[in-house]
Design a protein around this motif. Structure first.
Motif, PDB file in Angstrom:
ATOM      1  N   ASP A  39      10.642  -9.376  -1.041  1.00  0.00           N
ATOM      2  CA  ASP A  39      11.006  -7.987  -1.314  1.00  0.00           C
ATOM      3  C   ASP A  39      11.358  -7.793  -2.782  1.00  0.00           C
ATOM      4  O   ASP A  39      12.333  -7.160  -3.125  1.00  0.00           O
ATOM      5  CB  ASP A  39      12.108  -7.503  -0.386  1.00  0.00           C
ATOM      6  CG  ASP A  39      13.318  -8.421  -0.368  1.00  0.00           C
ATOM      7  OD1 ASP A  39      13.283  -9.462  -1.055  1.00  0.00           O
ATOM      8  OD2 ASP A  39      14.278  -8.101   0.323  1.00  0.00           O
ATOM      9  N   ILE A  65       7.097  -4.468  -4.374  1.00  0.00           N
ATOM     10  CA  ILE A  65       7.268  -3.058  -4.001  1.00  0.00           C
ATOM     11  C   ILE A  65       6.385  -2.178  -4.889  1.00  0.00           C
ATOM     12  O   ILE A  65       5.681  -1.294  -4.386  1.00  0.00           O
ATOM     13  CB  ILE A  65       8.745  -2.640  -4.087  1.00  0.00           C
ATOM     14  CG1 ILE A  65       9.553  -3.361  -3.003  1.00  0.00           C
ATOM     15  CG2 ILE A  65       8.889  -1.126  -3.967  1.00  0.00           C
ATOM     16  CD1 ILE A  65      11.043  -3.224  -3.157  1.00  0.00           C
ATOM     17  N   ILE A  89      11.256  -2.467   3.179  1.00  0.00           N
ATOM     18  CA  ILE A  89      10.176  -2.360   2.196  1.00  0.00           C
ATOM     19  C   ILE A  89       9.380  -1.078   2.430  1.00  0.00           C
ATOM     20  O   ILE A  89       9.036  -0.360   1.487  1.00  0.00           O
ATOM     21  CB  ILE A  89       9.248  -3.593   2.254  1.00  0.00           C
ATOM     22  CG1 ILE A  89       9.974  -4.819   1.736  1.00  0.00           C
ATOM     23  CG2 ILE A  89       7.952  -3.363   1.488  1.00  0.00           C
ATOM     24  CD1 ILE A  89      10.342  -4.770   0.274  1.00  0.00           C
TER      25      ILE A  89
END
Length: 140
Positions: free
Chosen positions: A68, A73, A100
């Motif tokens: 993450d 992202i 996410i």
């Protein structure tokens, strides 16, 4: 100063959740970026494809690798906006996958639909699990 993002979130659980994904995608537009672990995406793909075909919408699946990071992202945000032209983010899973999905949707300024793993499991083992209560809760 604290930064925060508010997104429209739709939480769905209960019988036939996976079979109804196409209907929810159609409410937001024509195309979804579907995020999840490799096993969850593989498990739902046939039902997702049928549902999207029925509701005349499209989807692109992207595997979440468990990292993450900001870089990951941002990669998914770029994918959603630039390559997929998504109208909604669909996160299949709990915990990090859900987080996410919400982060990507917030940064991309798209609605997000989170489908917990229990809905995926219920789809493949009907009758072996307790009868779930059908409910939907919208934020936004």
């Amino acid at each position: 100063m604290k930064n925060s993002a508010l997104t429209r979130c739709h939480y769905v659980s209960g019988k036939k959740t996976i079979s109804d994904i196409g209907r929810y995608i159609a409410l937001t537009g024509r195309k979804a970026l579907v995020l999840g672990t490799q096993s969850n995406l593989a498990a739902i793909k046939p039902l997702l494809a049928d549902s999207c075909r029925l509701h005349q919408v499209e989807f692109v699946m992207e595997r979440f690798n468990g990292h993450d990071s900001r870089q990951e992202i941002n990669r998914m945000v770029a994918l959603a906006i630039c390559k997929v032209n998504a109208s909604i983010i669909v996160a299949i899973g709990n915990g990090r996958v859900a987080a996410i999905g919400e982060a990507v949707a917030g940064l991309a300024k798209l609605p997000v639909m989170v489908i917990p793993v229990s809905a995926v499991t219920e789809t493949f083992f009907p009758g072996e699990l307790p009868e779930p209560t059908q409910y939907e809760r919208s934020f936004g």
